[in-house]
Design a protein around this motif. Structure first.
Motif, short mmCIF file in Angstrom:
data_model
loop_
_atom_site.label_atom_id
_atom_site.label_comp_id
_atom_site.label_asym_id
_atom_site.label_seq_id
_atom_site.Cartn_x
_atom_site.Cartn_y
_atom_site.Cartn_z
N TYR A 117 0.82 -1.20 0.00
CA TYR A 117 0.00 0.00 0.00
C TYR A 117 0.86 1.25 0.00
O TYR A 117 1.96 1.28 0.55
CB TYR A 117 -0.93 0.01 1.23
CG TYR A 117 -1.96 -1.09 1.14
CD1 TYR A 117 -3.16 -0.89 0.49
CD2 TYR A 117 -1.70 -2.34 1.69
CE1 TYR A 117 -4.09 -1.90 0.38
CE2 TYR A 117 -2.63 -3.36 1.58
CZ TYR A 117 -3.82 -3.14 0.93
OH TYR A 117 -4.73 -4.15 0.81
N TYR A 118 0.31 2.30 -0.61
CA TYR A 118 0.95 3.61 -0.59
C TYR A 118 0.42 4.41 0.59
O TYR A 118 -0.68 4.15 1.09
CB TYR A 118 0.65 4.37 -1.89
CG TYR A 118 1.27 3.71 -3.10
CD1 TYR A 118 2.62 3.86 -3.37
CD2 TYR A 118 0.49 2.95 -3.97
CE1 TYR A 118 3.20 3.26 -4.48
CE2 TYR A 118 1.06 2.35 -5.09
CZ TYR A 118 2.40 2.51 -5.33
OH TYR A 118 2.96 1.91 -6.43
N ASP A 119 1.19 5.43 0.99
CA ASP A 119 0.78 6.24 2.14
C ASP A 119 -0.58 6.90 1.96
O ASP A 119 -1.36 7.00 2.90
CB ASP A 119 1.84 7.29 2.48
CG ASP A 119 2.21 8.18 1.31
OD1 ASP A 119 1.69 7.98 0.20
OD2 ASP A 119 3.03 9.09 1.52
N TYR A 120 -0.92 7.32 0.76
CA TYR A 120 -2.20 7.99 0.53
C TYR A 120 -3.40 7.03 0.61
O TYR A 120 -4.54 7.47 0.66
CB TYR A 120 -2.21 8.73 -0.82
CG TYR A 120 -2.09 7.83 -2.02
CD1 TYR A 120 -3.21 7.20 -2.57
CD2 TYR A 120 -0.86 7.61 -2.63
CE1 TYR A 120 -3.11 6.38 -3.67
CE2 TYR A 120 -0.74 6.78 -3.74
CZ TYR A 120 -1.88 6.17 -4.25
OH TYR A 120 -1.77 5.35 -5.34
N GLU A 121 -3.13 5.73 0.68
CA GLU A 121 -4.21 4.75 0.79
C GLU A 121 -4.56 4.42 2.24
O GLU A 121 -5.52 3.72 2.50
CB GLU A 121 -3.81 3.44 0.09
CG GLU A 121 -3.62 3.59 -1.40
CD GLU A 121 -3.20 2.29 -2.04
OE1 GLU A 121 -4.02 1.72 -2.79
OE2 GLU A 121 -2.06 1.85 -1.79
N CYS A 122 -3.77 4.90 3.19
CA CYS A 122 -3.92 4.55 4.59
C CYS A 122 -4.21 5.80 5.43
O CYS A 122 -3.64 6.85 5.20
CB CYS A 122 -2.62 3.89 5.07
SG CYS A 122 -2.63 3.35 6.77
N GLU A 123 -5.11 5.65 6.41
CA GLU A 123 -5.39 6.74 7.35
C GLU A 123 -5.44 6.17 8.76
O GLU A 123 -6.21 5.25 9.05
CB GLU A 123 -6.72 7.41 7.03
CG GLU A 123 -7.01 8.56 7.98
CD GLU A 123 -8.28 9.31 7.63
OE1 GLU A 123 -8.42 10.44 8.11
OE2 GLU A 123 -9.13 8.77 6.89
N VAL A 124 -4.61 6.71 9.65
CA VAL A 124 -4.60 6.30 11.06
C VAL A 124 -5.81 6.93 11.74
O VAL A 124 -6.02 8.14 11.66
CB VAL A 124 -3.29 6.73 11.76
CG1 VAL A 124 -3.36 6.44 13.25
CG2 VAL A 124 -2.10 6.04 11.14
#
Length: 138
Positions: A117-124
């Motif tokens: 996954y890329y960073d823009y696909e993940c939200e903490v």
């Protein structure tokens, strides 16, 4: 090169601290776990920007390693964080897989390699210590 950082909750007030992990003394007793927090001071004598470290006693059960990545909002992603993915339903916990020497996303019976996954696909959206209610199925 990935930045190697850890965080943990302070024993004295429960606040999160970030820095470098160390064990003081012998053994792995709970009273021996610390995060070394950098403290910067400038213009001391002939030296500019001296750096000191303050040992902060932490609860070893809350120790988390930084994955080296940030989410779509620029927040650091830590082990034991709870996140959502734009391509998957549900919530995932960031875990370290010792056998594979990698971070994984674990949620709702699905285990994904974090490297997919890329960073823009993940939200903490939280972490397992402060926000266990976010894990609906558990």
């Amino acid at each position: 090169m990935r930045e190697i950082l850890f965080r943990g909750k302070r024993i004295d007030n429960g606040e999160w601290v970030e820095g470098y992990y160390r064990i003081k003394g012998k053994g792995t007793d709970i009273e021996n776990h610390y995060i070394m927090v950098p403290t910067f001071q400038s213009s001391i004598g002939n030296y500019d920007y001296m750096c000191y470290f303050t040992d902060v006693h932490i609860d070893s059960e809350t120790l988390c390693q930084y994955t080296g990545l940030k989410d779509k909002n620029g927040n650091r992603i830590w082990e034991n964080d709870i996140c959502t993915l734009i391509t998957e339903e549900g919530e995932f916990v960031i875990k370290y897989d010792e056998e594979g020497a990698r971070f994984i996303l674990d949620g709702d019976g699905i285990v994904e390699d974090f490297d997919n996954y890329y960073d823009y696909e993940c939200e903490v959206i939280g972490n397992i210590f402060d926000n266990p209610e976010l894990l609906k199925g558990e």
